[in-house]
Structures are given as structure tokens and as C-alpha cells.
Design a protein around this motif. Sequence first.
Motif, PDB file in Angstrom:
ATOM      1  N   ALA A 105       1.968  17.368  81.030  1.00 17.78           N
ATOM      2  CA  ALA A 105       3.165  18.173  80.782  1.00 17.78           C
ATOM      3  C   ALA A 105       3.699  17.945  79.369  1.00 17.78           C
ATOM      4  O   ALA A 105       4.114  18.900  78.690  1.00 17.78           O
ATOM      5  CB  ALA A 105       4.242  17.836  81.816  1.00 17.78           C
ATOM      6  N   ARG A 106       3.681  16.698  78.903  1.00 22.19           N
ATOM      7  CA  ARG A 106       4.147  16.399  77.538  1.00 22.19           C
ATOM      8  C   ARG A 106       3.269  17.084  76.503  1.00 22.19           C
ATOM      9  O   ARG A 106       3.758  17.650  75.521  1.00 22.19           O
ATOM     10  CB  ARG A 106       4.154  14.883  77.297  1.00 22.19           C
ATOM     11  CG  ARG A 106       5.351  14.160  77.836  1.00 22.19           C
ATOM     12  CD  ARG A 106       5.487  12.774  77.205  1.00 22.19           C
ATOM     13  NE  ARG A 106       4.269  12.008  77.344  1.00 22.19           N
ATOM     14  CZ  ARG A 106       3.983  11.248  78.394  1.00 22.19           C
ATOM     15  NH1 ARG A 106       4.835  11.179  79.398  1.00 22.19           N
ATOM     16  NH2 ARG A 106       2.859  10.563  78.448  1.00 22.19           N
ATOM     17  N   GLN A 107       1.962  17.020  76.721  1.00 21.51           N
ATOM     18  CA  GLN A 107       1.034  17.642  75.777  1.00 21.51           C
ATOM     19  C   GLN A 107       1.212  19.163  75.727  1.00 21.51           C
ATOM     20  O   GLN A 107       1.168  19.767  74.650  1.00 21.51           O
ATOM     21  CB  GLN A 107      -0.400  17.273  76.161  1.00 21.51           C
ATOM     22  CG  GLN A 107      -0.725  15.801  75.971  1.00 21.51           C
ATOM     23  CD  GLN A 107      -2.013  15.384  76.672  1.00 21.51           C
ATOM     24  OE1 GLN A 107      -2.701  16.211  77.274  1.00 21.51           O
ATOM     25  NE2 GLN A 107      -2.340  14.104  76.601  1.00 21.51           N
ATOM     26  N   GLU A 108       1.448  19.780  76.872  1.00 17.51           N
ATOM     27  CA  GLU A 108       1.642  21.229  76.913  1.00 17.51           C
ATOM     28  C   GLU A 108       2.954  21.630  76.236  1.00 17.51           C
ATOM     29  O   GLU A 108       3.011  22.631  75.511  1.00 17.51           O
ATOM     30  CB  GLU A 108       1.624  21.718  78.364  1.00 17.51           C
ATOM     31  CG  GLU A 108       0.240  21.660  79.002  1.00 17.51           C
ATOM     32  CD  GLU A 108       0.258  22.079  80.463  1.00 17.51           C
ATOM     33  OE1 GLU A 108       1.374  22.220  81.019  1.00 17.51           O
ATOM     34  OE2 GLU A 108      -0.833  22.259  81.038  1.00 17.51           O
ATOM     35  N   LEU A 109       4.014  20.858  76.465  1.00 19.13           N
ATOM     36  CA  LEU A 109       5.290  21.147  75.804  1.00 19.13           C
ATOM     37  C   LEU A 109       5.163  21.016  74.291  1.00 19.13           C
ATOM     38  O   LEU A 109       5.703  21.821  73.533  1.00 19.13           O
ATOM     39  CB  LEU A 109       6.373  20.197  76.314  1.00 19.13           C
ATOM     40  CG  LEU A 109       7.091  20.585  77.604  1.00 19.13           C
ATOM     41  CD1 LEU A 109       8.017  19.460  78.041  1.00 19.13           C
ATOM     42  CD2 LEU A 109       7.876  21.872  77.419  1.00 19.13           C
ATOM     43  N   ALA A 110       4.440  19.980  73.867  1.00 19.31           N
ATOM     44  CA  ALA A 110       4.293  19.749  72.428  1.00 19.31           C
ATOM     45  C   ALA A 110       3.486  20.858  71.762  1.00 19.31           C
ATOM     46  O   ALA A 110       3.760  21.241  70.618  1.00 19.31           O
ATOM     47  CB  ALA A 110       3.624  18.399  72.181  1.00 19.31           C
ATOM     48  N   SER A 111       2.501  21.409  72.462  1.00 18.59           N
ATOM     49  CA  SER A 111       1.637  22.432  71.856  1.00 18.59           C
ATOM     50  C   SER A 111       2.196  23.851  72.025  1.00 18.59           C
ATOM     51  O   SER A 111       2.095  24.674  71.116  1.00 18.59           O
ATOM     52  CB  SER A 111       0.234  22.370  72.459  1.00 18.59           C
ATOM     53  OG  SER A 111       0.275  22.624  73.854  1.00 18.59           O
ATOM     54  N   GLY A 163       5.561  24.675  73.318  1.00 15.92           N
ATOM     55  CA  GLY A 163       6.999  24.844  73.170  1.00 15.92           C
ATOM     56  C   GLY A 163       7.574  25.655  74.314  1.00 15.92           C
ATOM     57  O   GLY A 163       6.909  25.899  75.336  1.00 15.92           O
ATOM     58  N   ILE A 164       8.817  26.130  74.156  1.00 18.52           N
ATOM     59  CA  ILE A 164       9.442  26.971  75.164  1.00 18.52           C
ATOM     60  C   ILE A 164      10.181  28.107  74.466  1.00 18.52           C
ATOM     61  O   ILE A 164      10.500  28.017  73.277  1.00 18.52           O
ATOM     62  CB  ILE A 164      10.430  26.182  76.057  1.00 18.52           C
ATOM     63  CG1 ILE A 164      11.506  25.494  75.198  1.00 18.52           C
ATOM     64  CG2 ILE A 164       9.710  25.176  76.921  1.00 18.52           C
ATOM     65  CD1 ILE A 164      12.537  24.756  76.022  1.00 18.52           C
ATOM     66  N   PHE A 165      10.432  29.188  75.219  1.00 18.87           N
ATOM     67  CA  PHE A 165      11.159  30.344  74.675  1.00 18.87           C
ATOM     68  C   PHE A 165      12.485  30.457  75.407  1.00 18.87           C
ATOM     69  O   PHE A 165      12.535  30.476  76.644  1.00 18.87           O
ATOM     70  CB  PHE A 165      10.345  31.617  74.850  1.00 18.87           C
ATOM     71  CG  PHE A 165      10.978  32.826  74.223  1.00 18.87           C
ATOM     72  CD1 PHE A 165      10.899  33.034  72.849  1.00 18.87           C
ATOM     73  CD2 PHE A 165      11.668  33.747  75.002  1.00 18.87           C
ATOM     74  CE1 PHE A 165      11.483  34.143  72.256  1.00 18.87           C
ATOM     75  CE2 PHE A 165      12.255  34.865  74.421  1.00 18.87           C
ATOM     76  CZ  PHE A 165      12.164  35.063  73.047  1.00 18.87           C
ATOM     77  N   VAL A 166      13.578  30.502  74.655  1.00 21.74           N
ATOM     78  CA  VAL A 166      14.922  30.529  75.231  1.00 21.74           C
ATOM     79  C   VAL A 166      15.641  31.798  74.786  1.00 21.74           C
ATOM     80  O   VAL A 166      15.567  32.188  73.613  1.00 21.74           O
ATOM     81  CB  VAL A 166      15.739  29.293  74.789  1.00 21.74           C
ATOM     82  CG1 VAL A 166      17.158  29.374  75.326  1.00 21.74           C
ATOM     83  CG2 VAL A 166      15.067  28.013  75.270  1.00 21.74           C
ATOM     84  N   THR A 167      16.338  32.441  75.721  1.00 21.09           N
ATOM     85  CA  THR A 167      17.149  33.611  75.403  1.00 21.09           C
ATOM     86  C   THR A 167      18.623  33.259  75.549  1.00 21.09           C
ATOM     87  O   THR A 167      19.048  32.731  76.585  1.00 21.09           O
ATOM     88  CB  THR A 167      16.814  34.791  76.335  1.00 21.09           C
ATOM     89  OG1 THR A 167      15.424  35.111  76.202  1.00 21.09           O
ATOM     90  CG2 THR A 167      17.654  36.001  75.987  1.00 21.09           C
ATOM     91  N   ALA A 168      19.415  33.522  74.516  1.00 21.14           N
ATOM     92  CA  ALA A 168      20.856  33.244  74.548  1.00 21.14           C
ATOM     93  C   ALA A 168      21.586  34.377  73.854  1.00 21.14           C
ATOM     94  O   ALA A 168      21.258  34.721  72.706  1.00 21.14           O
ATOM     95  CB  ALA A 168      21.162  31.912  73.862  1.00 21.14           C
ATOM     96  N   ASP A 181      12.335  30.623  69.725  1.00 22.80           N
ATOM     97  CA  ASP A 181      11.200  29.738  69.984  1.00 22.80           C
ATOM     98  C   ASP A 181      11.647  28.299  69.747  1.00 22.80           C
ATOM     99  O   ASP A 181      12.174  27.973  68.680  1.00 22.80           O
ATOM    100  CB  ASP A 181      10.032  30.071  69.056  1.00 22.80           C
ATOM    101  CG  ASP A 181       9.369  31.392  69.415  1.00 22.80           C
ATOM    102  OD1 ASP A 181       9.072  31.578  70.621  1.00 22.80           O
ATOM    103  OD2 ASP A 181       9.180  32.235  68.511  1.00 22.80           O
ATOM    104  N   VAL A 182      11.424  27.453  70.731  1.00 26.64           N
ATOM    105  CA  VAL A 182      11.860  26.057  70.640  1.00 26.64           C
ATOM    106  C   VAL A 182      10.640  25.147  70.622  1.00 26.64           C
ATOM    107  O   VAL A 182       9.838  25.147  71.567  1.00 26.64           O
ATOM    108  CB  VAL A 182      12.780  25.674  71.819  1.00 26.64           C
ATOM    109  CG1 VAL A 182      13.223  24.217  71.690  1.00 26.64           C
ATOM    110  CG2 VAL A 182      13.988  26.605  71.880  1.00 26.64           C
ATOM    111  N   ASN A 183      10.479  24.408  69.542  1.00 22.73           N
ATOM    112  CA  ASN A 183       9.442  23.377  69.480  1.00 22.73           C
ATOM    113  C   ASN A 183       9.960  22.113  70.146  1.00 22.73           C
ATOM    114  O   ASN A 183      11.106  21.704  69.907  1.00 22.73           O
ATOM    115  CB  ASN A 183       9.060  23.078  68.029  1.00 22.73           C
ATOM    116  CG  ASN A 183       8.412  24.264  67.360  1.00 22.73           C
ATOM    117  OD1 ASN A 183       7.670  25.014  67.981  1.00 22.73           O
ATOM    118  ND2 ASN A 183       8.710  24.461  66.078  1.00 22.73           N
ATOM    119  N   VAL A 184       9.134  21.496  70.935  1.00 22.76           N
ATOM    120  CA  VAL A 184       9.562  20.322  71.708  1.00 22.76           C
ATOM    121  C   VAL A 184       8.804  19.087  71.252  1.00 22.76           C
ATOM    122  O   VAL A 184       7.572  19.100  71.165  1.00 22.76           O
ATOM    123  CB  VAL A 184       9.336  20.538  73.219  1.00 22.76           C
ATOM    124  CG1 VAL A 184       9.809  19.307  74.003  1.00 22.76           C
ATOM    125  CG2 VAL A 184      10.068  21.788  73.695  1.00 22.76           C
TER     126      VAL A 184
END
Length: 309
Positions: free
Chosen positions: A68-74, A76-81, A87-90
Amino acid sequence: MLDATENMFQYGITPLKLLARYQDGSSFCLWQNHSPNNCRTLRPLFLIREKETDEDLLNMVVPTTDKARQELASDGIFVTADGQGYDVNVIVHDSMKDLKFKRDISGLGGADCILCTTKQADWTDRTKVAEGFPINRSAKNSLELYNELVDENGLTKKPLTTSDQSSITVTHSYINGTTWFLKVLYRCHADYQQWIERSDVRGEPVRRAKDRVLEAIYTETGLYLDRVNSAGGKGGTSTNGPQGRRFFSEEVLASIEKLVDEKHRENLLLLHRQFSTVLSVVSSSRKIDLMKNFVSRLHTICVTTSHGS
């Protein structure tokens, strides 16, 4: 053997900060967690009634969280506000594990140190201490050693994690630092100049000194340190993180000064202050300006502290 109902395994994440980065490379801190060690900021991923060394538990939790850490690092996540997408790099720091757990998942059960390949004998060699010990272990190297079937460098089993275990756990640093300093204090109080404490008469002065020292500190500061933790009933001591922080504060210096004679007083008080400085730097939640002269002074403090003077 401990029953699983007497143990609770917790694994979670704590948000640290949120940065906005601009096209010119600059950044702005939108939010920062100023109490990362506070349990209220922890978001549990696993909460399992089981001992932390259970093989089935480790084989389930460690690979899952590594992936899960490796996937988040590669990815990231997309946030709508407010109708706007971001685009959020983690960046995830794998930390806050005690030494026993790190040894289990790194496969380095036979190593003197899980950060480097040095031996305990090196840690009392003043020349080597002054040169410093580079952090030269990595999860990748440990796995390569295992795959080559090389029985060396303390590797005793296949590593379970692909994450480097090079973090410093602040709470345990204060607890272990307090425990070690108290051992020195007992010996200085009794003028007992041997480190080894045996069950025969040679260790008796240390045990008597321990009782006197702990009673004096408790009377003057209210700190209840280095006692068997009867609450758990399965070992451990009463010393905890908050008490360790208080122990390395100025308020305890007056008590320590009264507990040792002039022969040891100056060096012991200096050791206490330097230990306090090192722990404060390591545990600081604020950015430290690593100016050249500051780094030089901190290096000197670390070396002299490791020499015990």
C-alpha cells in the motif's frame, strides 16, 4: 506462553503535513500536525488481539502495508475540493516501531545493530566512535543476502518487509535513555565502578543504591521510574515516554546533583545535559536550521556523550 487476549496489535498512519507546491518549485504549508506522537491523530489500519511476534499476523500485515505504501508513493491520490481537482503526491515514512518488532520484520535477529553492520565492541572504541558509524543497512541488501544464502551480518531469517527500518523512535529513545542513565547514576551514587551487576555480593551495592536513588527522585519530583510494571504483570518497567522527557529536564538536575559526590558530579551533570540536547534535537517537531557551526557542535556533543564524558 502469553495468551493472545492479553495483547493488542495496532498498526496505523498519522498525517504529518499538507503542502501546496507551485510551478516555480516553491511550496506553502497548508496544514501541519504539531503533535504527531499524540494517539488522537492516529488512524488505525489494523487493530488485532494478537501478539506482535505472531508469524501469521506479520505475514498478513507487513506485505499488505508495504504494498500500500509503494502504491501511494507511485500513484498518489486525486482530491476534489470546491469543484476543483488536485493531484496529491504522497510520501509515507515507515516509523514508530519498537526495536523488537523491527528485528522481527527485518530478519536481523542476530545483529548487534539493525542500522549498521558494526559490532558492540566497536561502540566502546573511542576512535571508531569519533569517526561515526554510517547507516549502511537496507531492506534491499538484507533480502539480497538472504537470497544468496549468506549467513552473516546478523541475518537470521528471510526479511518480511521491503521497507528500511532506519527510523528513530522518539518515545523509546527517552525510555531507553532514562534506563541507561539511571544505571550510571546508581553506580556513581554507590561509587561502584563496574558495569556488570551480578547476583552475588558484587552487585548488592548497585541494588541498594538503586532503591535510595529512585526513592529520592520520587520524593522530589514525583517521577516513579525503573520499577517493575505490576499493572501488566508480564515484565516491563514503570518508565514511560513522558517521564523520560521530564527526567531529561532541568528540574531533575537538582536531585541528581544531591545524589552523587563531588568525584562524579561534574561529569554526570554534563552527561545529563548533553543527553538532553541530543534527545531534544532528535525529537524536535520543528525544522532545525542545520548551519555548519550547529552541525559541528552537535557532532561534538554526540561524540562526547557516547564517551560518557
